[in-house]
Design an enzyme around this catalytic site. Structure first.
Site, PDB file in Angstrom:
ATOM      1  N   LYS A  59       0.846  -1.199   0.000  1.00 26.02           N
ATOM      2  CA  LYS A  59       0.000   0.000   0.000  1.00 26.02           C
ATOM      3  C   LYS A  59       0.882   1.251   0.000  1.00 26.02           C
ATOM      4  O   LYS A  59       1.485   1.604   0.998  1.00 26.02           O
ATOM      5  CB  LYS A  59      -0.912   0.059   1.230  1.00 26.02           C
ATOM      6  CG  LYS A  59      -1.974   1.151   1.044  1.00 26.02           C
ATOM      7  CD  LYS A  59      -2.457   1.797   2.314  1.00 26.02           C
ATOM      8  CE  LYS A  59      -1.740   3.056   2.705  1.00 26.02           C
ATOM      9  NZ  LYS A  59      -1.821   4.209   1.799  1.00 26.02           N
ATOM     10  N   GLU A  89      10.028   2.459  10.464  1.00 24.64           N
ATOM     11  CA  GLU A  89      10.973   3.578  10.322  1.00 24.64           C
ATOM     12  C   GLU A  89      10.137   4.852  10.369  1.00 24.64           C
ATOM     13  O   GLU A  89       9.209   5.005   9.578  1.00 24.64           O
ATOM     14  CB  GLU A  89      11.740   3.500   8.999  1.00 24.64           C
ATOM     15  CG  GLU A  89      12.748   2.374   8.937  1.00 24.64           C
ATOM     16  CD  GLU A  89      13.862   2.480   9.949  1.00 24.64           C
ATOM     17  OE1 GLU A  89      14.090   3.581  10.500  1.00 24.64           O
ATOM     18  OE2 GLU A  89      14.504   1.451  10.206  1.00 24.64           O
ATOM     19  N   CYS A 119      13.434  12.020   5.997  1.00 28.86           N
ATOM     20  CA  CYS A 119      13.505  11.619   7.403  1.00 28.86           C
ATOM     21  C   CYS A 119      14.916  11.825   7.936  1.00 28.86           C
ATOM     22  O   CYS A 119      15.119  11.988   9.131  1.00 28.86           O
ATOM     23  CB  CYS A 119      13.082  10.184   7.545  1.00 28.86           C
ATOM     24  SG  CYS A 119      13.936   9.114   6.395  1.00 28.86           S
ATOM     25  N   GLU A 157       9.460  17.393  14.523  1.00 30.59           N
ATOM     26  CA  GLU A 157       9.823  17.292  13.114  1.00 30.59           C
ATOM     27  C   GLU A 157       8.941  18.221  12.286  1.00 30.59           C
ATOM     28  O   GLU A 157       7.721  18.138  12.350  1.00 30.59           O
ATOM     29  CB  GLU A 157       9.635  15.847  12.644  1.00 30.59           C
ATOM     30  CG  GLU A 157      10.090  15.610  11.231  1.00 30.59           C
ATOM     31  CD  GLU A 157       9.892  14.161  10.799  1.00 30.59           C
ATOM     32  OE1 GLU A 157       8.775  13.643  10.949  1.00 30.59           O
ATOM     33  OE2 GLU A 157      10.862  13.555  10.316  1.00 30.59           O
TER      34      GLU A 157
HETATM   35  P1  NAP Z   1       2.100   8.782   7.548  1.00 30.49           P
HETATM   36  O1  NAP Z   1       1.002   9.757   7.560  1.00 30.49           O
HETATM   37  O2  NAP Z   1       2.425   8.036   8.777  1.00 30.49           O
HETATM   38  O3  NAP Z   1       1.751   7.749   6.384  1.00 30.49           O
HETATM   39  C1  NAP Z   1       2.605   6.673   6.043  1.00 30.49           C
HETATM   40  C2  NAP Z   1       1.773   5.581   5.400  1.00 30.49           C
HETATM   41  O4  NAP Z   1       0.896   4.993   6.396  1.00 30.49           O
HETATM   42  C3  NAP Z   1       0.856   6.076   4.286  1.00 30.49           C
HETATM   43  O5  NAP Z   1       0.799   5.107   3.275  1.00 30.49           O
HETATM   44  C4  NAP Z   1      -0.470   6.221   5.020  1.00 30.49           C
HETATM   45  O6  NAP Z   1      -1.605   6.234   4.192  1.00 30.49           O
HETATM   46  C5  NAP Z   1      -0.429   5.005   5.909  1.00 30.49           C
HETATM   47  N1  NAP Z   1      -1.377   5.054   7.029  1.00 30.49           N
HETATM   48  C6  NAP Z   1      -1.971   6.136   7.588  1.00 30.49           C
HETATM   49  N2  NAP Z   1      -2.791   5.755   8.586  1.00 30.49           N
HETATM   50  C7  NAP Z   1      -2.720   4.406   8.666  1.00 30.49           C
HETATM   51  C8  NAP Z   1      -3.328   3.433   9.495  1.00 30.49           C
HETATM   52  N3  NAP Z   1      -4.167   3.769  10.460  1.00 30.49           N
HETATM   53  N4  NAP Z   1      -3.012   2.130   9.305  1.00 30.49           N
HETATM   54  C9  NAP Z   1      -2.146   1.771   8.334  1.00 30.49           C
HETATM   55  N5  NAP Z   1      -1.549   2.647   7.512  1.00 30.49           N
HETATM   56  C10 NAP Z   1      -1.822   3.950   7.681  1.00 30.49           C
HETATM   57  O7  NAP Z   1       3.461   9.447   7.051  1.00 30.49           O
HETATM   58  P2  NAP Z   1       3.628  10.422   5.799  1.00 30.49           P
HETATM   59  O8  NAP Z   1       2.969  11.709   6.143  1.00 30.49           O
HETATM   60  O9  NAP Z   1       3.225   9.742   4.540  1.00 30.49           O
HETATM   61  O10 NAP Z   1       5.218  10.566   5.723  1.00 30.49           O
HETATM   62  C11 NAP Z   1       5.964  11.492   6.486  1.00 30.49           C
HETATM   63  C12 NAP Z   1       6.624  10.828   7.674  1.00 30.49           C
HETATM   64  O11 NAP Z   1       7.381   9.714   7.263  1.00 30.49           O
HETATM   65  C13 NAP Z   1       7.593  11.721   8.395  1.00 30.49           C
HETATM   66  O12 NAP Z   1       7.382  11.656   9.785  1.00 30.49           O
HETATM   67  C14 NAP Z   1       8.957  11.122   8.057  1.00 30.49           C
HETATM   68  O13 NAP Z   1       9.955  11.356   9.005  1.00 30.49           O
HETATM   69  C15 NAP Z   1       8.638   9.702   7.924  1.00 30.49           C
HETATM   70  N6  NAP Z   1       9.662   9.010   7.145  1.00 30.49           N
HETATM   71  C16 NAP Z   1      10.535   8.182   7.782  1.00 30.49           C
HETATM   72  C17 NAP Z   1      11.521   7.526   7.069  1.00 30.49           C
HETATM   73  C18 NAP Z   1      12.487   6.616   7.777  1.00 30.49           C
HETATM   74  O14 NAP Z   1      13.068   5.773   7.115  1.00 30.49           O
HETATM   75  N7  NAP Z   1      12.692   6.734   9.072  1.00 30.49           N
HETATM   76  C19 NAP Z   1      11.621   7.698   5.692  1.00 30.49           C
HETATM   77  C20 NAP Z   1      10.723   8.557   5.076  1.00 30.49           C
HETATM   78  C21 NAP Z   1       9.731   9.200   5.812  1.00 30.49           C
HETATM   79  P3  NAP Z   1      -2.125   7.647   3.571  1.00 30.49           P
HETATM   80  O15 NAP Z   1      -1.426   7.750   2.307  1.00 30.49           O
HETATM   81  O16 NAP Z   1      -3.586   7.511   3.415  1.00 30.49           O
HETATM   82  O17 NAP Z   1      -1.765   8.749   4.534  1.00 30.49           O
END
Ligand code: NAP
Ligand code: MG
Length: 481
Positions: A171, A246, A280, A383
């Site tokens: 997904k 992550e 990130c 962040e």
């Molecule tokens: P996010 O809102 O947590 O979303 C990540 C993924 O999870 C998306 O596909 C999202 O779907 C899905 N999701 C949301 N709610 C869910 C639920 N209840 N159950 C299962 N899946 C669910 O993060 P984002 O806004 O896309 O990305 C930004 C964040 O990612 C930042 O905090 C960044 O630091 C972090 N990040 C970390 C790394 C690392 O390797 N540490 C790398 C890149 C990014 P939707 O598309 O519908 O929201």
């Protein structure tokens, strides 16, 4: 154009879809992407379960060949796929081509890993008995990815999952399904049997949640926010699933008095502002010792004045837009917070409304730097995920290290210094999963482990040889001759 989900080797449409828009020019629509419903998600899991016995015991050469074909096609099409990525996510075209290139290398690396998986044999403590330790596939894995690396993060989860004999339900982020769909289409034509790899696009709150809790999913690998990640960890624990997370960062970059000033400025600008700060591993806390502090700020301001913010696809752009309106609003909110906390604005601080002059309302934010900030301020603890960095002035190396570690996160960290003594000490004592000396905190190799500590990560490392920890399960077999 509309794009369907890939379930059991078939392209399956849905009346509901997400509109994928270009953040440099939101009137430019990349495409309409079908949102899978819960029944389709269930069908994808069932297809993966049905495909698992043959895939997990089939030849490793077939797996290696398929992954190699995928990697080679990604490389052959890197310019086209890079343009798609820049258009849907907003990183610049060269950055996007770099990300696509990395995705290709990830598949080619794991093609090799298919035939390198090894085990151990040991004598038993019981005479006449032998012990074999082998690694087996886990089953059907659920992969959930964020919007900021629309092809590299999917690649670094899908490639090891398939290499080690698992089946996949993937997904992608709803904001940027275009690169994920293009990757799925390449995988579909690679010779991998129907059902081994399934793409289900849609909202996390709908199908993401069902994917994580589905009894047919044995393990979940997630990259994204802390909030969603923690919730997934609890759900996986409840359902007895293996989980790998992550999440966010608040990565420190230390600059010592003895640093090469120009090198320090270049790596800070790169880590803090490139890819619009939406990494990130971006560094948003610049921790600077007092002997170089004022010279560093002046040099940063001069370098930042030369950065070109604009359309991600235009040649010469250094920094593209925020990826969405809501991310832009978050960036601007944190700029206000930093101001109200007493941060001194050195550069930037504004939205750029119509930067291209063509009337486009892209989500452009000036690269923004604050000085005179304190470790306890929100700008140094939370962040932002945008082109916003803050400077913390410290006395010496010891204070710099303490401030660097004073965070609930621990993904990456950096130090700019010409001192072997401080570089060595920092590598050992920085509480981060990845430590950089005289290099940006962002920008890592594809063949070595990636991951963090503290609130940034949970579970085994991703990438490189270490990926097998998560994507295989260990078996210990005893044999009496
Ligand atoms: P996010 O809102 O947590 O979303 C990540 C993924 O999870 C998306 O596909 C999202 O779907 C899905 N999701 C949301 N709610 C869910 C639920 N209840 N159950 C299962 N899946 C669910 O993060 P984002 O806004 O896309 O990305 C930004 C964040 O990612 C930042 O905090 C960044 O630091 C972090 N990040 C970390 C790394 C690392 O390797 N540490 C790398 C890149 C990014 P939707 O598309 O519908 O929201
Ligand atoms: Mg989100």
């Amino acid at each position: 154009m509309s794009y369907a989900n890939l379930i059991a080797g078939q392209w399956v449409p849905n009346e509901r879809f997400s509109v994928n828009a270009n953040p440099s020019d939101p009137s430019d629509i990349v495409g309409e992407y079908a949102q899978a419903d819960v029944a389709q998600l269930d069908a994808a899991v069932a297809a993966a379960q049905a495909a698992f016995p043959a895939w997990s015991t089939g030849g490793i050469q077939a797996r290696a060949d398929a992954l190699d074909r995928i990697g080679m096609e990604i490389h052959a099409r890197r310019d086209e796929l890079g343009a798609l990525l820049a258009r849907e996510e907003g990183k610049t075209r060269p950055e996007a081509i770099g990300e696509v290139t990395r995705a290709g290398y990830l598949f080619r690396f794991f093609a090799g890993e298919c035939v390198r998986l090894s085990g151990e044999t040991l004598p038993s403590v019981r005479p006449g008995v032998g012990v074999e330790i082998t690694r087996e596939p886990i089953g059907v894995v659920g992969l959930v990815t964020p919007w900021n690396f629309p092809i590299a993060i999917p690649a670094w989860k899908i490639a090891p999952a398939l290499a080690f004999g698992n089946c996949v339900v993937f997904k992608p982020a709803d904001l940027v399904p275009g690169s994920a769909w293009a990757l799925a289409e390449i995988i579909h034509r690679s010779g991998i049997p129907a059902g081994v790899f399934n793409l289900v696009m849609g909202r996390g709150s709908v199908i993401g949640d069902r994917l994580v809790t589905h009894p047919g999913i044995a393990a979940v690998s997630f990259t994204g926010s802390v909030e969603v990640g923690r919730r997934i960890a609890v759900q996986c624990a409840e359902h007895g699933k293996k989980v790998q997370l992550e999440m966010g960062g608040k990565n420190p970059q230390v600059v010592l008095d003895d640093a090469d000033l120009q090198q320090a400025v270049e790596l800070c600008v790169q880590s803090a502002f490139f890819s619009t700060g939406q990494r990130c591993t971006a560094s948003s806390r610049l921790i600077v010792t007092e002997g170089i502090h004022d010279r560093f700020i002046a040099a940063m301001a001069a370098r930042m004045a030369s950065l070109k913010v604009g359309d991600a696809l235009t040649a010469g752009t250094d920094i593209g837009p925020a990826s969405s309106r809501s991310q832009m609003e978050q960036d601007l909110k944190y700029i206000d917070i930093a101001r109200s906390e007493g941060g001194r604005l050195v550069a930037g601080g504004q939205r750029i409304a119509c930067h291209t002059g063509s009337g486009k309302e892209g989500y452009f934010v000036e690269p923004t730097l604050f000085a005179d900030t304190l470790p306890a301020m929100r700008i140094n603890r939370e962040e932002v995920f945008g082109p916003v960095a803050s400077i913390i002035r410290v006395r010496d190396y010891d204070e710099a290290l303490a401030v660097a570690n004073d965070t609930e996160f621990g993904l990456s960290s950096g130090i700019a210094t010409t001192s072997l003594k401080y570089a060595t000490h920092f590598k050992r004592h920085s509480q981060a999963g990845m430590v950089m000396v005289n290099l940006p905190t962002a920008g890592v190799d594809y063949h070595v482990p990636f991951g963090g500590r503290k609130g940034s990560s949970y579970g085994p490392r991703e990438q490189g040889r270490y990926a097998q920890e998560f994507f295989t399960i260990v078996k210990t077999a005893y044999t009496q001759a």
